[in-house]
Design an enzyme around this catalytic site. Sequence first.
Site: not given
Length: 313
Positions: A10, A95-96, A120, A204, A253
Amino acid sequence: MSRAFVFPGQGSQAVGMGRELAEAFEVARLTFEEVDDALNQRLSRLMFEGPEEDLLLTENAQPALMAVSVAAMRVLTSEGGVDFAKHAAFVAGHSLGEYSALCAAGAFTLSDTARLLKLRGQAMQKAVPVGKGAMAALLGADIEQAQSIAADAAQGEVCTVANDNSVGQVVISGATEAIDRAVVLAAERGLKRAVRLTVSAPFHCPLMQPAADAMAEALASVTISAPAVPLVANITAAPVSDPNEIRRLLVEQVTGMVRWRESVLFMKEQGVETLVEVGAGKVLAGLTKRIDKELSAVSIQGPADVESFLKTL
């Protein structure tokens, strides 16, 4: 030459992303249509035309970024015969971007990936009330300095390192007041700069536990296959191929630190010489040069990038 394909997270989204790919390659257009159908949403129109404020929403940005990455990867496969087993040692994503990497490498179906990322994004947005969490980039900090500042700023609240992106760029996440204290501490300790990030939630960090629980439930019912090449996981900065282990790490994660710097260094230690960033933006290519100047990095966003890259195979 050994290479790894890496997928952005992102922050790389921008109105217009993916449009040139869709206009130039049918496989890209069909990829975007498949994502639209999976979500029952005209996400591709939002990506191509905006408005930007809607694209920036976490629940839209996450599946949109994945769609561009997977579309670009499918173009490489259809136009140039790119095969992970032959042309890559690893995949990784920020991440994503881990979901993009796993989809591209055959661990998830595209429809499942789109639905998982929609969920998510929604779950991460709902996990913390607006205004109660924040993130900041500590520029000029290494991981040890960032951990020390976060620990001292916490004062009983959540304040942890979220992303170890590179030496000189570490992101912290947690309760708003704790992040404010950390920004002050960073200045007192002589860091170059501490910048509050424009984000909708504190990603996170342990405040994301409700989102982690939601993802655990969603991932339990989704089929995961072994990827064509190992994924270097955010949480461990180590390779993983076992579907059950992948499922566990994707849940961890959500609340854990993205160990991007270590992941890149691990891939270099395994003989990787080039990181190929597939999808929107050039964030990961830029970080690669900061992590290790001996590594090369290329970004593949549009038709010209595809053509240029395929000549190197």
